[in-house]
Design a protein around this motif. Structure first.
Motif, PDB file in Angstrom:
ATOM      1  N   LEU A   1       0.820  -1.213   0.000  1.00 33.89           N
ATOM      2  CA  LEU A   1       0.000   0.000   0.000  1.00 33.89           C
ATOM      3  C   LEU A   1       0.859   1.270   0.000  1.00 33.89           C
ATOM      4  CD1 LEU A   1      -2.920  -0.876   2.454  1.00 33.89           C
ATOM      5  CD2 LEU A   1      -2.987  -0.758  -0.029  1.00 33.89           C
ATOM      6  N   VAL A   2       1.882   1.303   0.855  1.00 31.82           N
ATOM      7  CA  VAL A   2       2.751   2.472   0.907  1.00 31.82           C
ATOM      8  C   VAL A   2       3.479   2.655  -0.426  1.00 31.82           C
ATOM      9  CG1 VAL A   2       4.786   3.486   2.018  1.00 31.82           C
ATOM     10  CG2 VAL A   2       3.030   2.387   3.404  1.00 31.82           C
ATOM     11  N   GLY A   3       3.899   1.534  -1.025  1.00 30.19           N
ATOM     12  CA  GLY A   3       4.559   1.615  -2.325  1.00 30.19           C
ATOM     13  C   GLY A   3       3.653   2.201  -3.397  1.00 30.19           C
ATOM     14  N   ILE A   4       2.396   1.785  -3.406  1.00 25.49           N
ATOM     15  CA  ILE A   4       1.439   2.297  -4.404  1.00 25.49           C
ATOM     16  C   ILE A   4       1.208   3.787  -4.214  1.00 25.49           C
ATOM     17  CG2 ILE A   4      -0.963   2.196  -5.174  1.00 25.49           C
ATOM     18  CD1 ILE A   4      -0.904  -0.818  -4.563  1.00 25.49           C
ATOM     19  N   PHE A   5       0.939   4.196  -2.975  1.00 27.12           N
ATOM     20  CA  PHE A   5       0.672   5.609  -2.712  1.00 27.12           C
ATOM     21  C   PHE A   5       1.913   6.459  -2.957  1.00 27.12           C
ATOM     22  CE2 PHE A   5      -3.203   4.094  -0.924  1.00 27.12           C
ATOM     23  CZ  PHE A   5      -4.053   5.180  -0.810  1.00 27.12           C
ATOM     24  N   ALA A   6       3.081   5.948  -2.609  1.00 26.57           N
ATOM     25  CA  ALA A   6       4.324   6.690  -2.849  1.00 26.57           C
ATOM     26  C   ALA A   6       4.577   6.854  -4.346  1.00 26.57           C
ATOM     27  CB  ALA A   6       5.495   5.988  -2.185  1.00 26.57           C
ATOM     28  N   PHE A   7       4.236   5.814  -5.121  1.00 23.24           N
ATOM     29  CA  PHE A   7       4.421   5.886  -6.570  1.00 23.24           C
ATOM     30  C   PHE A   7       3.538   6.974  -7.185  1.00 23.24           C
ATOM     31  CE2 PHE A   7       3.035   4.502 -10.840  1.00 23.24           C
ATOM     32  CZ  PHE A   7       4.251   4.580 -11.492  1.00 23.24           C
ATOM     33  N   PHE A   8       2.273   7.023  -6.769  1.00 20.26           N
ATOM     34  CA  PHE A   8       1.375   8.056  -7.289  1.00 20.26           C
ATOM     35  C   PHE A   8       1.810   9.448  -6.833  1.00 20.26           C
ATOM     36  CE2 PHE A   8      -1.580   4.466  -7.930  1.00 20.26           C
ATOM     37  CZ  PHE A   8      -1.961   4.725  -9.233  1.00 20.26           C
ATOM     38  N   LYS A   9       2.357   9.526  -5.630  1.00 23.08           N
ATOM     39  CA  LYS A   9       2.879  10.803  -5.160  1.00 23.08           C
ATOM     40  C   LYS A   9       4.084  11.223  -5.999  1.00 23.08           C
ATOM     41  CE  LYS A   9       2.750  14.237  -2.262  1.00 23.08           C
ATOM     42  NZ  LYS A   9       1.600  15.159  -2.225  1.00 23.08           N
ATOM     43  N   PHE A  10       4.900  10.249  -6.382  1.00 27.83           N
ATOM     44  CA  PHE A  10       6.059  10.543  -7.230  1.00 27.83           C
ATOM     45  C   PHE A  10       5.612  11.055  -8.598  1.00 27.83           C
ATOM     46  CE2 PHE A  10       8.930   9.002 -10.580  1.00 27.83           C
ATOM     47  CZ  PHE A  10      10.055   9.749 -10.271  1.00 27.83           C
ATOM     48  N   LEU A  11       4.532  10.481  -9.130  1.00 25.51           N
ATOM     49  CA  LEU A  11       4.024  10.943 -10.424  1.00 25.51           C
ATOM     50  C   LEU A  11       3.612  12.406 -10.367  1.00 25.51           C
ATOM     51  CD1 LEU A  11       1.895   7.866 -11.626  1.00 25.51           C
ATOM     52  CD2 LEU A  11       4.215   8.517 -12.311  1.00 25.51           C
ATOM     53  N   GLU A  12       3.133  12.860  -9.208  1.00 26.05           N
ATOM     54  CA  GLU A  12       2.756  14.271  -9.057  1.00 26.05           C
ATOM     55  C   GLU A  12       3.981  15.179  -9.115  1.00 26.05           C
ATOM     56  OE1 GLU A  12       0.573  14.738  -5.471  1.00 26.05           O
ATOM     57  OE2 GLU A  12      -1.001  13.312  -6.021  1.00 26.05           O
ATOM     58  N   GLU A  13       5.147  14.629  -8.769  1.00 21.68           N
ATOM     59  CA  GLU A  13       6.367  15.437  -8.729  1.00 21.68           C
ATOM     60  C   GLU A  13       7.100  15.457 -10.063  1.00 21.68           C
ATOM     61  OE1 GLU A  13       7.319  17.247  -5.983  1.00 21.68           O
ATOM     62  OE2 GLU A  13       5.325  16.629  -5.306  1.00 21.68           O
TER      63      GLU A  13
END
Length: 360
Positions: free
Chosen positions: A23-35
């Motif tokens: 779960l943390v990996g998925i949310f972190a990945f989407f957060k990275f896409l925002e950056e």
């Protein structure tokens, strides 16, 4: 029994950690896409973006902690049930309540760890992440300055046009009212120092107002210094820049106490405070509620369906507790009661279902 407890605990922890990583990996990945769009601006590089996301991982983990613990418990018990290990345990004379107690022990330990994590590590890492990103993008450091705010302290109304690090205020207006709620004096200064107990206004213009006569008399004085003691501190001033969900529980408690003592509305902070205090109990209730779905008979439906239903119902009750807080704000209801009622309902339903399963 200790060996069995350790085995159940090991299984639950393994699945909880697996869920956390996914779960943390998925949310972190989407957060990275925002950056991604900001990479290349100023000195903001790919390494900076990854560092920023890494600093946000603690806050993401804490945000997902309820779902991690709940899914970890359900999937761990589901694994034991799919291998018929729960059936063997019950055949060996181990009651459902004992297995539930072991599950709760592991979950409570995880809950306490996450609470400590969220109270002490998350605020620091989140603030540092914002500052790191701002510096890499060539912006002003987030949190260094704060635009104007009003604050009421006893019979004083204080307006600060600019707050610098909670210690230096620019363009300060201090309005004092008397016991009859009439205007008593107004003090203005371009600069003031705040040490956490006293506001010291430099080069102050003091307007003393006498309203005892038919026409108010205003007496103006110029003072080198004007000092007044206040009941708030620098931590409370700094917390004004943050949303209630960004504050620690202790900061929320101080904010609620200060606002209540000064007859100010503290509804938003109270809802967040009571929801946070009830969160561990709500989670425990949801875990108890999910246990009967794992131990239920497999004749009527598959184990996967029962686990899915357990997760859906548990998350529904968690959502209900959040909606309760919003409704209490909208209709000015008792915030503590609104936060605790959904949890009490979950506990009652969960205990009744657990009793039915254990009585079979």
């Amino acid at each position: 029994m200790k060996i069995l407890d350790r085995y159940i605990a090991k299984t639950l922890l393994k699945y909880s950690l697996s869920v956390m990583v996914i779960l943390v990996g998925i949310f972190a990945f989407f957060k990275f896409l925002e950056e991604v769009d900001d990479i290349g601006r100023a000195s903001y590089t790919l390494v900076d973006a990854l560092t920023y996301i890494g600093l946000l991982v603690p806050s993401i983990t804490y945000m997902l902690s309820s779902l991690i613990i709940l899914l970890g418990a359900i999937l761990g018990l589901g694994y034991l049930a799919s291998n018929s290990e729960l059936i063997i345990m019950r055949g060996a004379g181990i009651p459902v309540t004992e297995i539930t107690k072991t599950t709760l022990k592991v979950s409570i330990a995880f809950i306490m760890l996450m609470i400590a994590f969220g109270e002490f590590i998350v605020p620091i890492s989140s603030d540092y992440a914002k500052q790191y990103r701002a510096q890499a993008l060539g912006q002003k450091v987030v949190g260094a300055n704060q635009q104007g705010f009003w604050i009421k302290d006893s019979n004083h109304f204080i307006h600060v046009d600019r707050n610098i690090d909670g210690q230096v205020f620019n363009k300060v207006t201090l309005i004092k009212v008397n016991n009859s709620s009439e205007l008593d004096s107004v003090v203005y200064s371009d600069s003031a120092n705040f040490d956490g107990k006293t506001v010291e206004l430099q080069q102050s213009s003091v307007y003393q107002i006498d309203s005892s006569k038919s026409i108010a008399i205003i007496d103006k004085q110029l003072l080198q210094k004007y000092m007044t003691e206040v009941s708030f501190d620098q931590e409370l001033i700094q917390s004004l820049k943050k949303e209630p969900k960004e504050l620690s529980t202790w900061q929320l408690f101080k904010q609620v106490s200060f606002l209540s003592n000064n007859d100010l509305s503290a509804g938003t902070y109270e809802v967040e405070l009571y929801s946070r205090l009830m969160k561990p109990f709500t989670l425990i209730a949801m875990i108890i509620l999910s246990v009967p779905f794992v131990f239920g008979s497999l004749r009527n439906s598959t184990l996967g369906r029962k686990i899915f239903m357990g997760v859906v119902i548990s998350l529904f009750f968690e959502l209900s507790s959040r909606i309760g807080g919003m409704l209490s704000l909208r209709f000015d209801l008792n915030h503590l009661l609104s936060a605790s009622l959904p949890t009490a309902a979950v506990f009652i339903v969960a205990l009744l279902m657990l009793y039915r399963v254990s009585a079979r």
